[in-house]
Design an enzyme around this catalytic site. Sequence first.
Site, short mmCIF file in Angstrom:
data_model
loop_
_atom_site.label_atom_id
_atom_site.label_comp_id
_atom_site.label_asym_id
_atom_site.label_seq_id
_atom_site.Cartn_x
_atom_site.Cartn_y
_atom_site.Cartn_z
N ASP A 1 -45.74 11.46 25.85
CA ASP A 1 -44.56 11.95 25.14
C ASP A 1 -43.81 10.82 24.44
O ASP A 1 -43.25 11.01 23.36
CB ASP A 1 -43.62 12.66 26.11
CG ASP A 1 -44.11 14.06 26.46
OD1 ASP A 1 -45.05 14.54 25.80
OD2 ASP A 1 -43.55 14.67 27.39
N GLU B 1 -32.54 13.53 23.31
CA GLU B 1 -31.13 13.49 23.66
C GLU B 1 -30.42 12.29 23.08
O GLU B 1 -31.04 11.33 22.60
CB GLU B 1 -30.93 13.48 25.19
CG GLU B 1 -31.26 12.16 25.86
CD GLU B 1 -32.71 11.98 26.22
OE1 GLU B 1 -33.27 10.90 25.87
OE2 GLU B 1 -33.31 12.87 26.84
N ARG C 1 -13.78 11.79 32.29
CA ARG C 1 -13.72 10.45 32.85
C ARG C 1 -14.89 10.31 33.81
O ARG C 1 -15.04 11.09 34.75
CB ARG C 1 -12.41 10.19 33.58
CG ARG C 1 -12.27 8.74 34.07
CD ARG C 1 -10.96 8.54 34.83
NE ARG C 1 -10.80 7.16 35.26
CZ ARG C 1 -10.12 6.23 34.59
NH1 ARG C 1 -9.52 6.57 33.45
NH2 ARG C 1 -10.02 5.00 35.03
N ASP D 1 -19.12 8.16 34.25
CA ASP D 1 -20.10 7.18 33.77
C ASP D 1 -20.49 7.42 32.31
O ASP D 1 -20.75 6.48 31.56
CB ASP D 1 -21.34 7.20 34.65
CG ASP D 1 -21.11 6.56 36.00
OD1 ASP D 1 -20.01 6.02 36.22
OD2 ASP D 1 -22.01 6.62 36.86
#
Length: 264
Positions: free
Chosen positions: A45, A123, A148, A150
């Site tokens: 992929d 993505e 809020r 990561d």
Amino acid sequence: MKFMVTSRGDDVSNTLQQRIKRYLLDFGLSYDDEKPEMVITVGGDGTLLQAFHDYSDRLEDTAFVGIHTGHLGFYADWVPDEVEKLVIHIAKTPYQIVEYPLLEVVIRQEGMANSERHLALNECTIKSIGGSLVSTIDIKGEPFEVFRGDGLCVSTPSGSTAYNKALGGAILHPSLASIQIAEMASINNRVYRTVGSPLVLPQHHTCLLKPLNDVDIQVTVDHYTLEHRRIKSLQCRVAEEKVRFARFRPFPFWKRVRESFIRE
């Protein structure tokens, strides 16, 4: 028909690449790595993902087909033992075109008049470089929440089985014209509150992210990492362009999901 073949770079993939090229030339097809009508990827992929970005300016004219030389892929659906069969199909058989939606990412930086536009097959992610990311999330021009944590991952349906799934996002059939927003370790307490669930937006909805805190931002688009000192906004929506895959046989999506994640 004009074609090109790309390889992951290992010995097995390189050998198959040369065999496919030789076979198709013997059938009278033309090799053209600048304006191919079909791109055949040998590897996995990731190899097809790279080919997509290499030819992202020719999506209306180029179809992709993948051969996987490792684990079963979601994009690469042929195996090395089927090379001769695939070559005959490409040379002699009319094929079906299957189109999947893409993600459009528009990045606007502080102090810069021009914006950057990118296309993602899987993505886009946004994270802070050190510390938490604090960002508003507007959907269809309306404030939705202040995030809020990561970071955030915005995926395509065909990319929903990748990073999105690891974040607890839903698996979407790749024919759905939509994007999905998944949180990375959001902070939820009496002060900060997010919806806490992945969001699936339809084609006519736009997601706008505006970082609030004074941190350096890292953006990824598929396997590319883009570091930006200051980002004013990041806009995501279903792109007008689509990726085109050449299909010579049925390739059931849910069967791929089962074989990749469930079947022993």
